[in-house]
Design an enzyme around this catalytic site. Structure first.
Site, short mmCIF file in Angstrom:
data_model
loop_
_atom_site.label_atom_id
_atom_site.label_comp_id
_atom_site.label_asym_id
_atom_site.label_seq_id
_atom_site.Cartn_x
_atom_site.Cartn_y
_atom_site.Cartn_z
N ASN A 10 0.87 -1.17 0.00
CA ASN A 10 0.00 0.00 0.00
C ASN A 10 0.91 1.23 0.00
O ASN A 10 1.48 1.57 1.02
CB ASN A 10 -0.89 -0.04 1.26
CG ASN A 10 -1.69 1.23 1.44
OD1 ASN A 10 -1.78 2.07 0.55
ND2 ASN A 10 -2.28 1.39 2.62
N TRP A 11 1.03 1.83 -1.16
CA TRP A 11 1.98 2.95 -1.28
C TRP A 11 1.42 4.24 -0.70
O TRP A 11 2.13 5.25 -0.62
CB TRP A 11 2.36 3.15 -2.75
CG TRP A 11 3.11 2.01 -3.36
CD1 TRP A 11 3.45 0.82 -2.76
CD2 TRP A 11 3.62 1.94 -4.70
NE1 TRP A 11 4.13 0.02 -3.64
CE2 TRP A 11 4.25 0.68 -4.85
CE3 TRP A 11 3.59 2.82 -5.79
CZ2 TRP A 11 4.85 0.28 -6.03
CZ3 TRP A 11 4.19 2.42 -6.98
CH2 TRP A 11 4.83 1.17 -7.09
N LYS A 12 0.15 4.26 -0.35
CA LYS A 12 -0.49 5.47 0.20
C LYS A 12 -0.23 6.66 -0.73
O LYS A 12 -0.15 6.47 -1.94
CB LYS A 12 -0.02 5.71 1.64
CG LYS A 12 -0.18 4.45 2.50
CD LYS A 12 -0.02 4.68 3.96
CE LYS A 12 -0.19 3.36 4.71
NZ LYS A 12 -0.16 3.52 6.16
N HIS A 40 -9.46 1.25 4.44
CA HIS A 40 -8.24 1.47 5.21
C HIS A 40 -8.54 2.41 6.38
O HIS A 40 -9.36 3.33 6.26
CB HIS A 40 -7.15 2.07 4.31
CG HIS A 40 -5.81 2.06 4.99
ND1 HIS A 40 -5.43 3.02 5.88
CD2 HIS A 40 -4.79 1.17 4.93
CE1 HIS A 40 -4.22 2.73 6.35
NE2 HIS A 40 -3.81 1.61 5.78
N GLU A 82 -7.04 4.84 7.50
CA GLU A 82 -6.87 6.26 7.18
C GLU A 82 -8.10 6.82 6.47
O GLU A 82 -8.44 7.99 6.65
CB GLU A 82 -5.58 6.44 6.35
CG GLU A 82 -4.34 6.22 7.23
CD GLU A 82 -3.13 5.68 6.50
OE1 GLU A 82 -3.08 5.73 5.26
OE2 GLU A 82 -2.22 5.18 7.19
N GLU A 90 -5.50 -4.75 10.44
CA GLU A 90 -4.46 -3.74 10.65
C GLU A 90 -4.75 -2.97 11.94
O GLU A 90 -5.52 -2.00 11.92
CB GLU A 90 -4.42 -2.77 9.48
CG GLU A 90 -4.15 -3.42 8.14
CD GLU A 90 -3.57 -2.43 7.14
OE1 GLU A 90 -2.46 -2.67 6.67
OE2 GLU A 90 -4.22 -1.41 6.85
N GLY A 137 2.37 2.43 10.65
CA GLY A 137 3.30 3.54 10.49
C GLY A 137 4.02 3.94 11.76
O GLY A 137 4.66 4.98 11.82
N SER A 152 3.25 -1.98 10.39
CA SER A 152 4.69 -2.11 10.58
C SER A 152 5.22 -3.52 10.28
O SER A 152 6.13 -4.00 10.96
CB SER A 152 5.10 -1.64 11.98
OG SER A 152 4.74 -0.29 12.17
N GLY A 204 2.80 -1.07 4.32
CA GLY A 204 2.88 0.35 3.98
C GLY A 204 4.32 0.78 3.77
O GLY A 204 4.89 0.60 2.69
N GLY A 205 4.94 1.31 4.81
CA GLY A 205 6.28 1.88 4.71
C GLY A 205 7.30 0.97 4.04
O GLY A 205 8.05 1.41 3.15
#
Ligand code: PGA
Length: 259
Positions: A13-15, A99, A101, A171, A177, A217, A238-239
């Protein structure tokens, strides 16, 4: 290892990250790093603006393309929204829906997410449907109630065909993150709870086949231990998905390949 009948699903997930050249460079580096890993399914979810160039770069690879969100209509006066059919038009086979977010910053409700899920599945787009509790909810003892609401309301009305193209991404919001990953036991307990919920509400056949990804994470360091749990069937990353080497290392861990 997760149940052998469930192919691990690892998605990046590159956001809201990476411009065109960076996005294409990332998949160019990723392609050779995950080539031939056929025991797992790999997806990248770029921004809307980089979907098309990334789709071109992915041609002929074993990496699928996903979006991060999809609306509930095929077209029309919905300024700023994107239809599942438009995502398919540029080569997406997957989308993320729900998600945390989106839930937190854009007030997306369980009812809206349920509508998005149904519409995407009817269009033929596969869905990674995200759920997860906040730290307050976990520490305040409402975690199970929150997960129950998210599963029951979010997946309401989904039939076997709908579930066949749906994965759940568990999640925990406190792990996203933050660098704080759920322990292997915390992840397995939550995944087992979610699978039991799906069993109770949708039946054992659907629950047994359902892939439940872990997100929050996820890193090369913890991926092997997490995936070793019977109810952990992949990752939403993500990251660590923004670098080819760390994402490939997570994919390899899920494939059972020593890094
Ligand atoms: P993270 O994000 O891996 O950076 O924690 C996961 C996600 O939000 O999907």
């Amino acid at each position: 290892m997760s149940s052998t009948s469930r192919t691990p699903l690892i998605a990046g997930n590159w956001k809201m990250n990476l411009h065109t050249a960076e996005a294409v460079a990332l998949v160019e580096a990723l392609k050779p790093a995950v080539a031939g890993l056929d025991s797992v399914e790999v997806v990248v979810c770029p921004t809307f603006t980089t979907l098309y160039p990334v789709a071109q770069a992915l041609k002929g690879s074993n990496i699928a393309l996903g979006a991060q969100n999809a609306y509930t209509k095929a077209n029309g006066a919905y300024t700023g929204e994107i239809a599942p059919q438009m995502l398919q038009d540029v080569g997406c086979t997957w989308t993320i829906i729900g998600h945390s977010e989106r839930r937190q910053y854009f007030n997306e409700s369980d009812a809206l997410l349920n509508e998005k899920l149904h519409f995407a599945r009817k269009a033929g787009l596969k869905v990674m449907f995200c759920i997860g509790e906040t730290l307050e909810e976990r520490e305040g003892g409402t975690m199970n109630a929150v997960l129950t609401r998210q599963v029951v309301e979010g997946l309401k009305g989904l039939d076997a065909a709908g579930f066949a193209g749906t994965a759940i991404a568990y999640e925990p919001v406190w792990a996203i993150g933050t660098g704080v990953t759920a322990t292997s036991q915390q992840a397995e307990d939550a995944h087992a709870f979610v699978r039991k919920l799906v069993t109770d509400h949708f039946g054992a056949t659907i629950a047994d086949a359902l892939r439940i990804q872990y997100g929050g994470s996820a890193k090369p360091d913890n991926a092997a231990e997490l995936i070793a749990n019977p109810n952990v069937d992949g990752f939403l990353v993500g990251g660590a998905a923004l670098k080819a080497d760390s994402f490939a290392a997570i994919v390899k861990a899920a494939a059972g390949v020593a890094v």
